[in-house]
Design an enzyme around this catalytic site. Structure first.
Site, short mmCIF file in Angstrom:
data_model
loop_
_atom_site.label_atom_id
_atom_site.label_comp_id
_atom_site.label_asym_id
_atom_site.label_seq_id
_atom_site.Cartn_x
_atom_site.Cartn_y
_atom_site.Cartn_z
N HIS A 1 -3.41 -5.72 1.06
CA HIS A 1 -3.17 -6.03 2.45
C HIS A 1 -3.46 -7.51 2.69
O HIS A 1 -4.31 -8.11 2.04
CB HIS A 1 -4.05 -5.18 3.36
N CYS B 1 0.84 -1.20 0.00
CA CYS B 1 0.00 0.00 0.00
C CYS B 1 0.88 1.26 0.00
O CYS B 1 1.51 1.56 -1.00
CB CYS B 1 -0.97 -0.02 1.19
#
Length: 501
Positions: free
Chosen positions: A437, A332
């Site tokens: 994630h 991310c």
């Protein structure tokens, strides 16, 4: 409403873990139980099945309760973006960014309304709610407009169990002091005390229990043992380093850059199950050393954290690590940091529109920050250009404002089920960037990546460790361990009698 609220004498006394354990205890007793926390402050978040964002702790507690997580379990999530400002996630969607003062001055009534709405919704679906408080209920400067402790207990009409952490010392003062600072009607709501994180022979503490019960007139429901490596995600910033401090020393040394506004650090939990892997945090250049791999995790403030990296000269160490053949994964915000350029077009990351910052330059692409956040569960397979077997499915979730565009073809990491290409895979897996994630929660992928590093060091490869087999069992293990030291029958009596008032 039938239920109970777990409040603490301070942050990180173990409220989240106790609520998780209670959810599993009640679920195992056949009750339709649900967790609730009115307002969370954490960058460790969880994406529900319908793509909404809530606190990670409530997602975990829902799993322990054997139910699907929803936004009603955590209607307000505050995600710190700086030392002054936090993003407000309201019923799972980003609402606005406010300072602490602005939040207190403008959001209180709206917060009360959504808390009442959430409690009504949960009480219509479940027979028992286990509510988690935040910090301490006697923060005098905040009490007049608090949305997380006694006000919530009042709205729900439930008794309060006060938890204190004996491991940090001063347990008697913390309990008696907290009770003394409560208003008379608030103190009447405290129906029990739990002492948490006890080490040693609990029988030697009986005199302390007797003194507390005589002094306060409130029963001690249990003295819970200190549970090492329980693998239940924490949400307090205090929990981050503690969770990995006890990590064993293995042959593989993985350094994780501890960004000031790190988010979703639970992405790293699976490495705790790998016997030959040690995880350590790096905040300063002097801590970097010579790791086998570097992970740059997610962050709530990518540009600010990138600048911190540069100020501390950690960027140079990461670059040298990569140039010398070291492995790196950016997740991310870490993915964005590894790119060539970050453009805050909407000012949604820094508050400054069109702010442009150079990244570390190892991923051929640039990230643009827009106003709308993307929160979605995602799944896919390895992109054909990686040369990896495309029949291995990877699952996770995405939470990000920025969108990264690569200007080099044939270097994507994943082919998602929605038809999009995702992430970056370069130098035969030496450099990886992704928005996914929970990447390392995919057991076979994690094993493949670790085996690459093992081979590079001349070590034997290992079979896959399937941690998913342990995930549900850990809830039972923690619940059973705590139930041995908890007067669960008295707790049930307190809940039932309070409900019948």
């Amino acid at each position: 409403m039938k239920g109970v609220m777990i409040q603490g004498t301070a942050s990180d006394v173990g409220k989240s873990l106790i609520v998780t354990a209670l959810c599993r205890m009640f679920a195992n007793d056949g009750k339709r139980v649900v967790p609730f926390k009115s307002q969370n402050m954490s960058n460790n978040s969880y994406v529900t099945r319908d793509g909404k964002e809530i606190g990670r702790a409530q997602g975990i507690q829902a799993e322990a309760a054997k139910i699907e997580a929803t936004v009603w379990m955590n209607p307000i999530l505050l995600k710190p973006r700086s030392n002054q400002d936090s993003e407000i996630v309201y019923l799972g969607k980003s609402l606005k960014t406010l300072s602490g003062r602005g939040y207190r001055d403008t959001f209180y009534e709206k917060g009360l309304d959504v808390i009442k709405q959430s409690l009504d919704q949960l009480s219509s679906e479940f027979e028992l709610v286990v509510i988690e408080g935040a910090g301490s209920p006697v923060e005098i400067n905040l009490k007049d407009r608090e949305l997380v402790n006694m006000k919530v207990a009042e709205l729900a009409g439930v008794p309060v169990i006060l938890v204190a952490d004996i491991d940090r010392g001063g347990v008697f003062a913390s309990i008696v002091g907290t009770l003394e600072l409560l208003e008379p009607d608030e103190r009447q709501r405290v129906a029990g005390v739990i002492i948490n994180k006890f080490r040693g022979d609990i029988s030697l503490f009986q005199d302390g229990i007797d003194w507390l019960e005589k002094k306060t007139g409130i029963p001690v429901l249990g003295v819970l043992p200190y549970v090492e490596n329980h693998m239940i995600d924490g949400e307090d910033s205090l929990s981050i380093s503690q969770q990995f401090t006890a990590s064993k020393k293995g042959n593989l040394d993985i350094a994780v850059i501890q960004l000031p506004f790190i988010s979703n650090y639970n992405d790293l939990d699976p490495f705790l199950y790998e016997e030959d892997v040690s995880i350590r945090w790096v905040k300063q250049a002097s801590e970097f050393g010579t790791p086998d791999a570097v992970i740059i995790p997610g962050t709530k403030s990518t540009i600010n954290d990138l600048n911190t990296l540069k100020d501390n000269q950690i960027d140079i160490l990461v670059q040298n690590h990569i140039d010398n053949g070291g492995y790196v994964v950016g997740i991310c915000g870490g993915y964005q940091i590894l790119g060539e350029e970050i453009i805050d077009e909407a000012g949604s990351d820094t508050g400054i529109a069109n702010n442009i910052v150079r990244g570390l330059g190892y991923i051929p692409g640039r990230t643009i920050f827009y106003e709308e956040k993307e929160t979605v569960r995602a799944a896919g397979v390895y992109h054909e250009n990686t040369g990896l077997s495309a029949n291995r499915k990877l699952e996770g979730y995405e939470i990000h404002l920025g969108k990264t565009v690569l200007h080099q073809e044939g270097c994507s990491f994943l082919s998602l089920e929605n038809g999009k290409e995702e992430g970056y895979y370069g130098r035969n897996g030496q450099i990886i960037g992704t928005y996914l994630h929970h990447l390392f929660h995919n057991d076979e992928w994690r094993n493949h990546w670790l085996n690459q590093i093992r081979k590079s060091k001349g070590l034997h490869t290992k079979e896959t460790t399937y941690i998913r087999e342990y995930l549900d069992k850990r809830y039972d293990k923690i619940a059973n361990r705590m139930k041995e030291h908890l007067n669960f029958e008295l707790l049930n009596d307190i809940i039932n009698k309070w409900c019948s008032k």
